[in-house]
Design an enzyme around this catalytic site. Structure first.
Site, PDB file in Angstrom:
ATOM      1  N   ALA A  75      82.972  -1.577  46.844  1.00  0.00           N
ATOM      2  CA  ALA A  75      83.175  -2.630  45.851  1.00  0.00           C
ATOM      3  C   ALA A  75      82.157  -2.565  44.715  1.00  0.00           C
ATOM      4  O   ALA A  75      82.453  -2.960  43.589  1.00  0.00           O
ATOM      5  CB  ALA A  75      83.121  -3.996  46.525  1.00  0.00           C
ATOM      6  N   GLN A 183      84.996 -10.435  49.582  1.00  0.00           N
ATOM      7  CA  GLN A 183      84.836 -11.279  50.762  1.00  0.00           C
ATOM      8  C   GLN A 183      86.135 -11.966  51.177  1.00  0.00           C
ATOM      9  O   GLN A 183      86.188 -12.597  52.230  1.00  0.00           O
ATOM     10  CB  GLN A 183      83.756 -12.343  50.509  1.00  0.00           C
ATOM     11  CG  GLN A 183      82.355 -11.778  50.399  1.00  0.00           C
ATOM     12  CD  GLN A 183      81.789 -11.273  51.719  1.00  0.00           C
ATOM     13  OE1 GLN A 183      82.349 -11.519  52.797  1.00  0.00           O
ATOM     14  NE2 GLN A 183      80.687 -10.552  51.655  1.00  0.00           N
ATOM     15  N   CYS A 331      71.513  -7.823  50.002  1.00  0.00           N
ATOM     16  CA  CYS A 331      70.910  -7.094  48.889  1.00  0.00           C
ATOM     17  C   CYS A 331      69.655  -7.789  48.405  1.00  0.00           C
ATOM     18  O   CYS A 331      68.691  -7.170  48.016  1.00  0.00           O
ATOM     19  CB  CYS A 331      71.874  -6.985  47.722  1.00  0.00           C
ATOM     20  SG  CYS A 331      73.551  -7.220  48.219  1.00  0.00           S
TER      21      CYS A 331
HETATM   22  C1  LIG Z   1      79.456  -6.442  49.893  1.00  0.00           C
HETATM   23  C2  LIG Z   1      79.879  -6.912  48.557  1.00  0.00           C
HETATM   24  C3  LIG Z   1      79.940  -6.038  47.463  1.00  0.00           C
HETATM   25  C4  LIG Z   1      79.493  -4.594  47.571  1.00  0.00           C
HETATM   26  O1  LIG Z   1      80.394  -3.832  48.300  1.00  0.00           O
HETATM   27  P1  LIG Z   1      80.040  -2.324  48.702  1.00  0.00           P
HETATM   28  O2  LIG Z   1      81.307  -1.766  49.226  1.00  0.00           O
HETATM   29  O3  LIG Z   1      78.975  -2.447  49.752  1.00  0.00           O
HETATM   30  O4  LIG Z   1      79.560  -1.631  47.485  1.00  0.00           O
HETATM   31  C5  LIG Z   1      80.395  -6.531  46.267  1.00  0.00           C
HETATM   32  N1  LIG Z   1      80.768  -7.810  46.125  1.00  0.00           N
HETATM   33  C6  LIG Z   1      80.716  -8.682  47.137  1.00  0.00           C
HETATM   34  C7  LIG Z   1      81.154 -10.084  46.924  1.00  0.00           C
HETATM   35  C8  LIG Z   1      80.276  -8.274  48.386  1.00  0.00           C
HETATM   36  O5  LIG Z   1      80.206  -9.150  49.381  1.00  0.00           O
END
Ligand SMILES: *Cc1c(COP(=O)(O)O)cnc(C)c1O
Length: 407
Positions: A75, A183, A331
């Site tokens: 994401a 999410q 993060c």
């Molecule tokens: C975990 C998350 C991301 C990042 O996703 P990745 O696949 O780990 O890069 C981005 N947006 C939200 C809302 C997330 O919870």
């Protein structure tokens, strides 16, 4: 507390890969070794078949055309591709982007990057429930606005934004609407086309699939949306994202989507009961405890709770041999910074520092929740017994009038 019991309540950081997903992926490592772009032999055809099937499974989950799914590494990349890609593709129309202060860093940092490249970005505030104000959104749109980016469900609180209403506003003004739905996808029904969403990011590892594979939905008709590629070379994924496809990962993502479609309603019902049990037990037995964010529009498996006058990191140390939870997102918790999401809700520093996110998942059991309730009750009482601030609070001292020394 026993050392052997391990309870995972950090599913918003990442979910365990479902064993059924792992099983589906396995043949694609060795037995089917082809590159999905190899068009002239059976190894390539089999790999491409696996990818095509997964693309259908994912498109079916979110009710879009399979040609509208662009595979990425996750994401974070999808958010970068959508926002930077729109900024570069639609630069002639304008340079204004609207987003929200409580977005994931993958959106906020991307917007900041674009500000250095001449973008104007409006960051909408949220109210104490974590929700944006629709009138503020509409008032922020100008003839230079090219994109509105609002996350579907917040990773720290589970708060769900009014996606339908936002879609209506964007479409009324002819502005592209993008959502980081990481999410929400696979946990609640997410059908972007019904809501006028033009671009949408999500990732496998938040829905019981493998890490390192995600997707961007890009609307293909009415309007036909295009984004400038951010990774060049080879022209995969309709020219929007080059690079050899992660075939086992994509196959697993597809299986995870199929399982989610079948099981999300039952999962949501079971988990919301367990979440409510946890929340109720903690709020009823521990004083000065409060749920953050609206309890009306939120994900079924998440709760974010402040235990006032208790330092969250210290509290976590009383049970983190056994229970995995999080303060803030994965993060930001690496940096020990207070959660900017809860700050945006208007919480004071003390409340922000005393908050913990519990995110349940498909493999959470009632026993896990019972154990967690007990551990939290013990931990909070223990921390408060040791706390001079708690003692002052119990003696009726108004803590807002106390002058704190800086040392
Ligand atoms: C975990 C998350 C991301 C990042 O996703 P990745 O696949 O780990 O890069 C981005 N947006 C939200 C809302 C997330 O919870």
């Amino acid at each position: 507390m026993s050392k052997e019991r391990l309870i995972y309540l950090d599913n918003n950081a990442t979910t365990p890969t479902d064993p059924r997903v792992v099983e589906t992926m396995l043949p694609f490592f060795h037995e089917i070794p082809g590159n999905a772009a190899s068009r002239n032999h059976p190894f390539g055809w089999s790999a491409a078949e696996g990818v095509d099937y997964a693309r259908d499974q994912i498109a079916d989950l979110i009710q879009v055309d399979n040609k509208e799914i662009i595979f990425t590494s996750g994401a974070t990349e999808s958010n970068n591709l959508a926002i930077k890609g729109v900024f570069e593709m639609y630069g002639r129309k304008g340079n204004h982007i609207i987003t929200v202060t409580t977005e994931h860093k993958a959106v906020l940092d991307t917007c900041q990057n674009l500000e250095r490249r001449g973008a104007e970005v409006t960051y909408l505030n949220v109210n104490e429930h974590g929700l944006i104000n629709l009138e503020e959104l509409e008032a922020a749109i100008t003839d230079k606005t090219i994109l509105v980016s609002v996350m579907w469900a917040n990773n720290e609180t589970g708060v769900i934004q009014p996606m339908k209403e936002i879609g209506e506003i964007c479409n009324k003004h002819g502005v592209l609407f993008m959502s980081d739905a990481t999410q929400a996808v696979g946990k609640i029904p997410v059908h972007p086309k019904e809501l006028g969403i033009h671009l949408m990011s999500f990732t496998a590892h938040k829905m019981y699939g493998p890490k390192g594979v995600g997707a961007l939905f890009v609307n293909r008709k009415n309007p036909r949306v295009k984004v400038t590629a951010q990774i060049d070379g080879g022209g995969h994924e309709r020219g929007m994202r080059s690079g050899t496809l992660n075939v086992p990962g994509i196959v697993g993502f597809g299986k995870a989507a199929e399982l989610a479609k079948k099981e999300m309603a039952a999962d949501a019902e079971r988990l919301s009961k367990l979440r409510d049990k946890l929340e109720k037990a903690l709020c009823e037995t521990l004083e000065e405890t409060k749920v953050n964010g609206t309890t009306e529009y939120r994900m079924p498996h998440v709760t974010n709770i402040s235990f006032k006058h208790v330092e969250g990191e210290g509290l976590m140390m009383t049970f983190n041999q056994n229970i995995a939870v999080s303060s803030g997102s994965a993060c930001t918790s690496a940096s020990l910074e207070p959660s900017y999401v809860l700050v945006a809700h208007g919480l004071g520093d003390d409340e922000v520092h005393s908050s913990i996110r519990f995110s349940l998942g498909r493999f959470t059991t009632e026993e896990d929740i019972d154990f967690t309730i007990e551990a939290l009750q013990k931990g909070v009482n223990h921390m408060r017994d040791l706390s001079p601030i708690w003692e002052m609070f119990k003696e009726g001292v108004d803590l807002n009038t106390v002058e704190w020394s800086e040392h």
